[in-house]
Scaffold this motif. Structure first.
Motif, PDB file in Angstrom:
ATOM      1  N   ASP A   1       0.903  -1.236  -0.151  1.00  0.00           N
ATOM      2  CA  ASP A   1      -0.113  -0.020  -0.022  1.00  0.00           C
ATOM      3  C   ASP A   1       0.738   1.279  -0.058  1.00  0.00           C
ATOM      4  OD1 ASP A   1      -2.496  -1.260   0.071  1.00  0.00           O
ATOM      5  OD2 ASP A   1      -2.805  -1.163   2.112  1.00  0.00           O
ATOM      6  N   ILE A   2       1.899   1.230   0.748  1.00  0.00           N
ATOM      7  CA  ILE A   2       2.793   2.425   0.970  1.00  0.00           C
ATOM      8  C   ILE A   2       3.631   2.766  -0.413  1.00  0.00           C
ATOM      9  CG2 ILE A   2       4.909   3.494   2.026  1.00  0.00           C
ATOM     10  CD1 ILE A   2       4.024   1.961   4.469  1.00  0.00           C
TER      11      ILE A   2
ATOM     12  N   SER B   1       0.927   3.706  -3.089  1.00  0.00           N
ATOM     13  CA  SER B   1       0.403   5.291  -2.733  1.00  0.00           C
ATOM     14  C   SER B   1       1.472   6.259  -3.303  1.00  0.00           C
ATOM     15  CB  SER B   1       0.041   5.551  -1.515  1.00  0.00           C
ATOM     16  OG  SER B   1       1.040   5.076  -0.558  1.00  0.00           O
ATOM     17  N   LEU B   2       2.697   6.050  -2.872  1.00  0.00           N
ATOM     18  CA  LEU B   2       4.010   6.893  -3.459  1.00  0.00           C
ATOM     19  C   LEU B   2       4.000   7.017  -4.851  1.00  0.00           C
ATOM     20  CD1 LEU B   2       6.498   5.839  -0.546  1.00  0.00           C
ATOM     21  CD2 LEU B   2       5.138   7.972  -0.675  1.00  0.00           C
TER      22      LEU B   2
ATOM     23  N   LEU C   1      -2.114   6.222   2.952  1.00  0.00           N
ATOM     24  CA  LEU C   1      -0.799   6.203   3.617  1.00  0.00           C
ATOM     25  C   LEU C   1      -0.985   6.371   4.962  1.00  0.00           C
ATOM     26  CD1 LEU C   1       1.298   9.119   1.645  1.00  0.00           C
ATOM     27  CD2 LEU C   1       1.817   6.573   2.072  1.00  0.00           C
ATOM     28  N   LYS C   2      -2.127   6.910   5.371  1.00  0.00           N
ATOM     29  CA  LYS C   2      -2.524   6.893   6.824  1.00  0.00           C
ATOM     30  C   LYS C   2      -2.907   5.363   7.476  1.00  0.00           C
ATOM     31  CE  LYS C   2      -5.317   9.953   8.227  1.00  0.00           C
ATOM     32  NZ  LYS C   2      -6.522  10.837   8.263  1.00  0.00           N
TER      33      LYS C   2
END
Length: 449
Positions: A266-267, A270-271, A357-358
């Protein structure tokens, strides 16, 4: 391995072999038409050898494009468009391969000419192979079968099985367990295959009377309805849900390794996706402002994992924001012209990368419900809260499998729930990657790539 899985594996293998042969024939015909002469064996081998390096990419794109998905294998209306889009992408990839990563040059012809011929021939021949030749070759004698289940799920399975000759049996008789009070064991003895929903409350009461026919007579093929339905449609039949089903099939235990890997994915995603967000941000904001002068963003209250309330931001695609109605209902807002485009291309979802990201949402998971609609759906659909067991996502199994726009009614939401429960039951890194690839394919088709 159950009968539906065996059928689908055999079918996929046959289609892969056939696709490879069709591609090879298309390449051969391309050289014939280009040079107006039949190549010798050695000439053809020399010609085709560089393509062997790019062939695995072609096959991967076929898989991503859904050409080996169970429910699209026999859908004639989807075949031409799907093949044309995937082969067009394959040609672009091949051009890049030849001109950037290979010193190979086709003998006595430019790759441009060969590839144009190959594109036309391969699209046409793949269509003929998939739509007519394979369907003709796959026809054969089918065993008579009896289906004992209930409701719309019974009708859906009957339509799928009886309408496609790829299955080795056909339902000659169906019994709706909601209507029939008893089952005549003599009827069961007529059929080689019996598909029965043993989880249905009424069927459980009837099992004792048909036990001998189902289990003790040699030659009978007993198939569990729920397992067959799940394998065929890749969703869970809602008519068979019960508290016992959830206890036996849905794990509420945390999968720490899976969850950790998924969080890293996910990180990274998202980046990576922040780049297109930054690129389109000023244009989308300007377009929304120009159309009606309203705010470019909306903030929505949604239901997250375990029912936790979360807040997400999106580019505004409607005339406002209401959280307890569907599009088209009385009092609902309308989609703007700019909103129609950004919804179609999923650009309106990009600001949710902040929530990703959260850790409030994942890239893959059941879509997060608006809080107002969630309260309505929990009241109207049994077991609906089960979809909140896992973290919601930007994309999910229902989004890449269920056709059409997001659900706008209770019936459409029930179908989405059946896909969501399938995902929750089978969630894994492999399934998540499959959903990511299918999402890319869906978006590519929407924007005409």
């Amino acid at each position: 391995m159950d009968i539906a899985t065996r059928v689908q594996y055999k079918e996929k293998l046959a289609l892969i072999v056939g696709d490879v042969l069709v591609i090879s024939i298309s390449l051969w015909l391309s050289t014939v038409l280009r040079n107006f002469a039949f190549p010798t064996y050695s000439e053809y081998v020399n010609f085709i050898s560089p393509f062997l390096y790019i062939a695995p990419v072609w096959l991967l794109l076929f898989i991503i494009g859904g050409l080996y998905d169970g429910q699209t294998l026999v859908t004639k209306r989807k075949v031409p468009k799907t093949i044309a889009i995937i082969q067009s992408i394959n040609i672009v990839v091949t051009v890049i391969y030849f001109y950037l990563f290979s010193s190979y040059r086709l003998a006595q012809a430019t790759p441009k000419t060969i590839l144009v011929l190959f594109a036309i021939l391969s699209i046409g021949l793949l269509y003929l192979w998939r739509t007519y030749i394979y369907q003709f070759l796959s026809q054969g004698k089918r065993s008579g079968a009896l289906l004992i289940a209930s409701g719309q799920d019974l009708l859906d399975l009957k339509k799928e099985i009886n309408g496609n000759s790829r299955y080795p049996f056909i339902f000659e008789k169906t019994i709706d367990a909601d209507v029939v009070m008893q089952i005549n064991k003599d009827e069961i003895s007529k059929y080689d295959v019996v598909v029965i929903d043993s989880h249905h409350p009424k069927v459980k009461a009837l099992l004792s009377s048909v036990y001998n026919e189902l289990f003790l007579h040699k030659g009978k093929n007993y198939i569990d309805f729920v397992e067959l339905y799940e394998e065929v449609f890749k969703r869970i039949p809602l008519s068979s849900l019960s508290y016992e089903w959830f206890l036996g099939n849905i794990s509420v235990v945390e999968k720490k390794v899976y969850d950790s890997i998924k969080r890293v994915m996910d990180i990274i995603l998202s980046l990576v996706l922040v780049i297109p967000l930054v690129l389109v941000y000023p244009f989308v904001v300007w377009a929304i402002k120009m159309e009606d002068g309203g705010e470019p963003f909306i903030s929505q209250t949604r239901v997250g994992e375990r029912g936790r309330i979360i807040s997400i931001k999106k580019f505004r695609s409607m005339t406002g924001s209401k959280e307890n109605v569907w599009i088209g209902e009385e009092g609902a807002l309308t989609v703007t012209r700019v909103g129609s485009f950004i919804r179609k291309t999923r650009i309106d979802e990009l600001p949710q990368l902040i929530s990703m990201l959260k850790g409030d949402i994942s890239f893959v998971g059941p879509r997060p419900d608006l809080k107002g609609l969630s309260e309505r759906l929990i009241e109207e659909i049994p077991y609906y809260q089960a979809r909140y067991i896992v973290k919601p996502g930007l994309s999910g199994w229902a989004q890449v499998t269920q056709e059409g726009a997001p659900p706008q009614s209770v019936d459409e939401t029930k179908l989405r729930l059946s896909y969501d429960l399938y995902y929750i039951k089978h969630r894994s890194i492999v399934l998540d990657i499959t959903i990511v690839l299918k999402t890319i394919k869906t978006l590519s088709m929407r924007v005409g790539v």
